[in-house]
Design an enzyme around this catalytic site. Structure first.
Site, PDB file in Angstrom:
ATOM      1  N   GLY A  30       2.298   6.280  -0.807  1.00  0.00           N
ATOM      2  CA  GLY A  30       2.609   7.676  -0.539  1.00  0.00           C
ATOM      3  C   GLY A  30       2.246   8.009   0.886  1.00  0.00           C
ATOM      4  N   GLY A  53       0.787  11.255   3.412  1.00  0.00           N
ATOM      5  CA  GLY A  53       0.175  12.567   3.444  1.00  0.00           C
ATOM      6  C   GLY A  53       0.112  13.071   4.866  1.00  0.00           C
ATOM      7  N   PHE A 104      -2.139  12.794   7.027  1.00  0.00           N
ATOM      8  CA  PHE A 104      -2.755  11.961   8.039  1.00  0.00           C
ATOM      9  C   PHE A 104      -2.117  10.596   8.198  1.00  0.00           C
ATOM     10  CE2 PHE A 104      -6.226  14.827   6.703  1.00  0.00           C
ATOM     11  CZ  PHE A 104      -6.314  15.520   7.890  1.00  0.00           C
ATOM     12  N   GLY A 105      -1.405  10.192   7.236  1.00  0.00           N
ATOM     13  CA  GLY A 105      -0.832   8.872   7.384  1.00  0.00           C
ATOM     14  C   GLY A 105      -0.240   8.377   6.090  1.00  0.00           C
ATOM     15  N   HIS A 106       0.006   7.123   6.106  1.00  0.00           N
ATOM     16  CA  HIS A 106       0.607   6.495   4.939  1.00  0.00           C
ATOM     17  C   HIS A 106      -0.456   5.749   4.141  1.00  0.00           C
ATOM     18  CE1 HIS A 106       4.375   6.471   7.637  1.00  0.00           C
ATOM     19  NE2 HIS A 106       4.315   7.572   6.929  1.00  0.00           N
ATOM     20  N   ASP A 156      -9.000  21.592  -1.964  1.00  0.00           N
ATOM     21  CA  ASP A 156      -7.568  21.317  -2.105  1.00  0.00           C
ATOM     22  C   ASP A 156      -7.285  20.674  -3.458  1.00  0.00           C
ATOM     23  OD1 ASP A 156      -4.970  21.468  -1.288  1.00  0.00           O
ATOM     24  OD2 ASP A 156      -5.023  19.721   0.018  1.00  0.00           O
TER      25      ASP A 156
HETATM   26  N1  LIG Z   1      -6.490   5.708  -3.705  1.00  0.00           N
HETATM   27  C1  LIG Z   1      -5.190   5.831  -3.919  1.00  0.00           C
HETATM   28  N2  LIG Z   1      -4.585   5.107  -4.873  1.00  0.00           N
HETATM   29  C2  LIG Z   1      -3.269   5.232  -5.097  1.00  0.00           C
HETATM   30  N3  LIG Z   1      -2.461   6.059  -4.407  1.00  0.00           N
HETATM   31  C3  LIG Z   1      -3.010   6.803  -3.446  1.00  0.00           C
HETATM   32  C4  LIG Z   1      -4.394   6.734  -3.156  1.00  0.00           C
HETATM   33  N4  LIG Z   1      -4.665   7.580  -2.170  1.00  0.00           N
HETATM   34  C5  LIG Z   1      -3.511   8.170  -1.853  1.00  0.00           C
HETATM   35  N5  LIG Z   1      -2.502   7.702  -2.608  1.00  0.00           N
HETATM   36  C6  LIG Z   1      -1.106   8.104  -2.532  1.00  0.00           C
HETATM   37  O1  LIG Z   1      -0.798   8.442  -1.205  1.00  0.00           O
HETATM   38  C7  LIG Z   1      -0.410   9.805  -1.117  1.00  0.00           C
HETATM   39  C8  LIG Z   1      -0.962  10.407   0.138  1.00  0.00           C
HETATM   40  O2  LIG Z   1      -2.347  10.229   0.144  1.00  0.00           O
HETATM   41  P1  LIG Z   1      -3.326  11.386   0.591  1.00  0.00           P
HETATM   42  O3  LIG Z   1      -2.922  12.611  -0.150  1.00  0.00           O
HETATM   43  O4  LIG Z   1      -4.713  10.960   0.436  1.00  0.00           O
HETATM   44  O5  LIG Z   1      -2.986  11.487   2.108  1.00  0.00           O
HETATM   45  P2  LIG Z   1      -3.349  12.692   2.981  1.00  0.00           P
HETATM   46  O6  LIG Z   1      -2.883  12.420   4.330  1.00  0.00           O
HETATM   47  O7  LIG Z   1      -4.779  12.985   2.844  1.00  0.00           O
HETATM   48  O8  LIG Z   1      -2.486  13.817   2.235  1.00  0.00           O
HETATM   49  P3  LIG Z   1      -2.562  15.376   2.365  1.00  0.00           P
HETATM   50  O9  LIG Z   1      -1.356  15.737   3.105  1.00  0.00           O
HETATM   51  O10 LIG Z   1      -2.503  15.883   0.948  1.00  0.00           O
HETATM   52  O11 LIG Z   1      -3.809  15.721   3.054  1.00  0.00           O
HETATM   53  C9  LIG Z   1      -0.896  10.450  -2.386  1.00  0.00           C
HETATM   54  O12 LIG Z   1      -0.091  11.500  -2.784  1.00  0.00           O
HETATM   55  C10 LIG Z   1      -0.860   9.319  -3.386  1.00  0.00           C
HETATM   56  O13 LIG Z   1       0.425   9.225  -3.950  1.00  0.00           O
END
Ligand SMILES: Nc1ncnc2c1ncn2[C@@H]1O[C@H](COP(=O)(O)OP(=O)(O)OP(=O)(O)O)[C@@H](O)[C@H]1O
Length: 865
Positions: A416, A418, A420-422, A534
């Protein structure tokens, strides 16, 4: 009878008639010629091509649908059938092709070859300057194929932005190339750089690349209808899509299905719609409705990032993996192995070497117990690092970081993306363990990047101090080149949001269980005076056994005092009124509100107020008085639970610890079923996977089982993820054997508190602070009794002692719980999941203890109630 005009001289009439016809014919011929000069053929014979070419000049996507051969045949037709049109300007579709050549990228190969085969038809025509540089068809094909790939590594923001200023075809090419990045071969050649690298500077490529690229292209849902096998599909070059294809494709092993799972596609689609603090708030339109922003599950506010970071992220590609998958480096048709994997700092990254990477919060980093070193180095202890035995091939660029633990983790499929990154699957082929690798491109040359770095540091700092079965476990982080890798427990089931999208609303059993587990994680978190800020379905992950884990601590904050201003962070639909109104200080109760929204989300697939657009919803939440609609199908206690959470006055909301006693969750049943036939049937199968001998495991387990409250088995029955729990291995599908060597990263002995400085891996609340925590006070029997009802007068979060856990300054290796259990916490690792959960709830309900616990489902029903 002759007509009236026939009455004049028949000769004159004939002459006049002939002259009229001739004039008409000339006119028609002229018009026809002009038409052909534009369309390249008669409308009837070349209609399709005309349409495509016409559109192609406008629509980059459609331009991709025209194959080079089609263009050629159209031109052939034109040139052979309408020789008189030769002196006319090139068809409208040509200039872009020339433009593409000018950019040094490519030219449609077939026209070149065809033209050379029929020189007579084209002699009068202007000839693109680059054509001579393409000696033959094969070279051209190769150029296209590889070119598609070669620009991938330069998919940074500037490149992409630059590309927007180029001709559509150039951009088209650039973007198309990104989409090819995921092909195994492309991963190898991706490091070739620049989008505008002249073809002559490239090494010869093999045509095989084309097919690989084509296959990749065809995986894109956006392109599928248009480009089943067209290499140069052009895609819209907006920020969203710039990221989506390349990141999805960057996984060396992903399948089309994986690449475009619901969540990913949705995330792709709305990534630019994220709601950021730095965006104009009212009417910005960024606060989208659940139909858009909500659906992303990522419409959080507070991430101080913008499209730039997305563009940066778009550079996510396998070759940057700390440990590229063998597939990525395996010889292939285009096995020009570029070590771009960890190339020195990308120019766009500010050119700061990894070692000297300056983090905005570096001082804070050094202040904290962990990571023990600056984030530019792995927070793992090198001596404990998995990478101390360099058995896993590393990319050349990683040679200067031989002890990097991440070098044992090979980047796999994209999970996925988000703010900050992938996030990718990471696989340790030595231990067989998996993790989730969050890959973030670091840019140090602008304020936003610094802000994002700061937030990431905050997330790392917080996560490194948490250890709980319902919180995704942090393993460590490191920088490789200009990328930061955060290693997390892999929770393979994906987010609740994704599950809801794919399978619909939760049933009652799951709803209760998930809610209870979320609460359990929250109670633990809040006991550490940390607010998540969040909480929502998209930030809660589920493993295959139904174990729920809080994730995404990017907005979490450790509350050190009441003076902490409440910043507008969170996701609009889950955001507490006081957050929107900014009327209250730091308040753990905001998570309770969000939990109530999440319960509604789980029960209906949508959060409350989802019928409103984002800003309108926030207005409703912030200024309205009414509660959101609570679905009828919720059980009575579920409705009450939601109402308790959604009290507008945060002081009236119960704490997470109190809510664990709510009937809605108190007796939530475990979702996991024991493995039949196992001698340990009924016990937490995680324990069976312990890397240690069974004896201590069973000893500890027994001790725990026989002294716990009724709710403990709910967590006991859920295995801790293999990596998240030191020496406790999961029975997830990825680990069928259940016997794996522990990750040196996650091993409590090895960690030496490295990544979990506070708890020593126990996940428990530090004993010395127990009495200071309002939760613990409550939990140990001093739970304030509500004057009216059990939840009507919960303690104000503002009453909490601001000093509790202040600084979280427990030294690594602290023997927490030693008084309680007679052993250092890390020696209780087998039961760490139990302990962590236990402590967060044991304190609540000592009056509900049961003499012994049998996790057999049959007896569980007896134990319940
Ligand atoms: N530990 C993990 N195990 C499995 N999938 C994960 C995990 N961490 C993140 N993901 C997948 O990656 C995606 C993005 O991760 P995450 O939400 O942590 O990124 P982020 O950059 O912090 O996002 P946000 O925009 O919500 O702040 C999640 O929606 C999930 O589908």
């Amino acid at each position: 009878m002759a007509p009236w005009w026939g009455k004049s001289s028949s000769k004159e009439a004939k002459k006049s008639k002939e002259s009229f016809i001739n004039a008409l014919q000339r006119k028609l011929r002229t018009a026809d010629g002009k038409t052909n000069s534009r369309s390249g053929g008669s409308p009837r014979t070349c209609n399709d091509n005309d349409t495509i070419s016409e559109q192609g000049t406008r629509s980059p996507i459609l331009l991709r649908t025209i194959s080079p051969s089609k263009q050629v045949s159209r031109c052939q037709s034109f040139s052979s059938e309408r020789p008189q049109a030769q002196p006319l300007p090139l068809p409208g579709v040509q200039p872009p092709i020339v433009g593409r050549n000018d950019s040094g990228i490519s030219i449609s190969p077939k026209p070149s070859s065809e033209r050379s085969s029929k020189p007579s038809s084209y002699l009068p025509l202007p000839r693109p300057a680059c054509i001579p540089r393409r000696p033959n068809h094969a070279d051209l094909d190769a150029e296209l194929g590889v070119g598609s790939v070669s620009s991938e590594s330069s998919n940074d923001s500037a490149d992409l932005l630059d590309s927007r200023h180029r001709s559509p075809q150039a951009t088209d090419y650039d973007l198309g190339s990104k989409t090819a990045a995921g092909s195994p071969s492309s991963a190898i050649v991706k490091d070739q750089s620049s989008i505008v690298t002249p073809p002559s500077s490239r090494e010869p490529r093999k045509p095989a690349n084309i097919s690989l690229s084509n296959h990749i292209f065809s995986t894109s849902p956006k392109r599928r209808p248009l480009s089943s096998h067209v290499p140069n599909l052009q895609v819209p070059y907006n920020g969203n899509f710039c990221i989506a294809p390349d990141s999805s494709m960057s996984s060396p092993s992903r399948s089309p299905i994986r690449a475009f799972s619901t969540e990913q596609v949705i995330n792709n689609a709305v990534s630019s719609g994220k709601f950021y603090m730095d965006l104009t708030f009212p009417g910005s339109g960024h606060c989208s409705s659940p139909g858009s922003g909500y659906n992303s599950g990522h419409n959080s506010m507070g991430g101080d990032l913008s499209g730039q970071l997305f563009l940066q992220q778009s550079r996510g590609s396998p070759e940057y993996s700390p440990a590229p998958s063998p597939r990525m480096t395996s010889p292939g048709p285009s096995s020009r192995v570029h070590s771009g994997a960890v190339t020195p700092i990308h120019p766009r990254a500010g050119g700061i070497p990894t070692e000297s990477q300056t983090w905005p919060d570096e001082k804070q980093t050094h202040r904290l117990p962990l990571p023990p070193v600056a984030i530019s180095n792995a927070p793992f202890s090198h001596s404990n690092s998995a990478a101390t035995s360099p058995s896993v091939p590393r990319s050349p660029g990683r040679a200067d970081n031989p002890a990097s633990p991440g070098s044992r983790w090979k980047k796999g499929k994209l999970l996925g993306r988000g703010t900050f990154g992938h996030v990718y699957v990471g696989f340790n082929s030595e231990s067989g363990e998996m993790c989730a690798m969050k890959e973030v491109t670091l840019f140090s040359d602008d304020a936003k990047s610094k802000e994002s770095g700061k937030q990431l540091m905050q997330e790392i700092t917080l996560l490194s101090r948490l250890r709980h079965p319902n919180i995704v476990q942090y393993y460590g982080s490191e920088t490789v080149g200009d990328r930061l890798y955060i290693y997390l427990e892999y929770v393979s089931g994906g987010s609740i949001y994704k599950l809801l999208q794919e399978y619909g609303q939760l049933g009652e059993v799951a709803l209760r269980s998930y809610t209870q587990q979320i609460l359990s994680g929250l109670a633990y978190l809040h006991a550490k005076s940390t607010v998540h800020r969040d909480i929502k379905g998209a930030n809660i992950l589920v493993d295959p056994t139904g174990r729920v884990k809080l994730a995404d601590f990017g907005m979490a904050k450790h509350i050190t005092g009441q003076s902490c201003p409440l910043s507008l962070k969170g996701s609009p639909y889950w955001m507490a009124p006081e957050v929107i109104k900014n009327s209250n200080g730091c308040n753990l109760a905001v998570d309770i509100w969000s939990l109530g929204c999440t319960v509604l989300e789980m029960a209906t697939t949508k959060p409350p107020w989802s019928q409103y657009e984002g800003v309108a919803a926030m207005f409703k939440i912030g200024n309205g008085k009414e509660l959101p609609e609570i679905p009828d199908h919720l059980p009575h206690d579920g409705k009450d639970f939601v109402r308790q959470c959604l009290q507008r006055n945060p002081a009236h909301r119960p704490t997470a610890a109190q809510l664990l006693e709510h009937p809605f969750v108190k007796h939530a049943s475990p979702l996991e079923r024991p493995i039949s036939g196992s001698e340990h049937s009924g016990r937490n199968p995680s324990f069976l996977d312990s890397d240690r001998s069974a004896a201590p495991s069973s000893r500890l387990s027994t001790a725990v089982f026989h002294s716990s409250e009724t709710h403990i088995p709910r967590n006991l029955s859920c295995p801790v993820s293999p990596i998240g729990s030191p020496l406790v291995h999961s029975r997830s599908p990825q680990h069928p054997s259940g016997r794996m060597s522990p990750s040196p990263i996650s091993s409590p002995r090895n960690m030496s508190g490295a990544s979990t400085p506070l708890t020593g891996g126990s996940g428990a609340i530090p004993h010395q602070h127990l009495k200071q925590s309002p939760y613990l006070q409550e939990g140990f029997g001093s739970l304030p009794k509500p004057s009216i009802g059990p939840y009507s007068n919960g303690p104000s979060y503002q009453d909490s002692n601001p000093d509790i856990f202040q600084g979280m300054g427990i030294q690594p290796g602290s023997h927490i719980f030693s008084e309680q259990f007679g052993k250092p916490a890390w020696e209780l690792y087998d039961g760490q999941a139990v302990l962590a959960d236990r402590v967060s709830r044991q304190l609540l309900s000592d009056h509900i203890t049961t003499p012994s616990l049998d996790l057999n489902p049959n007896s569980l029903s007896t134990n319940r109630r």
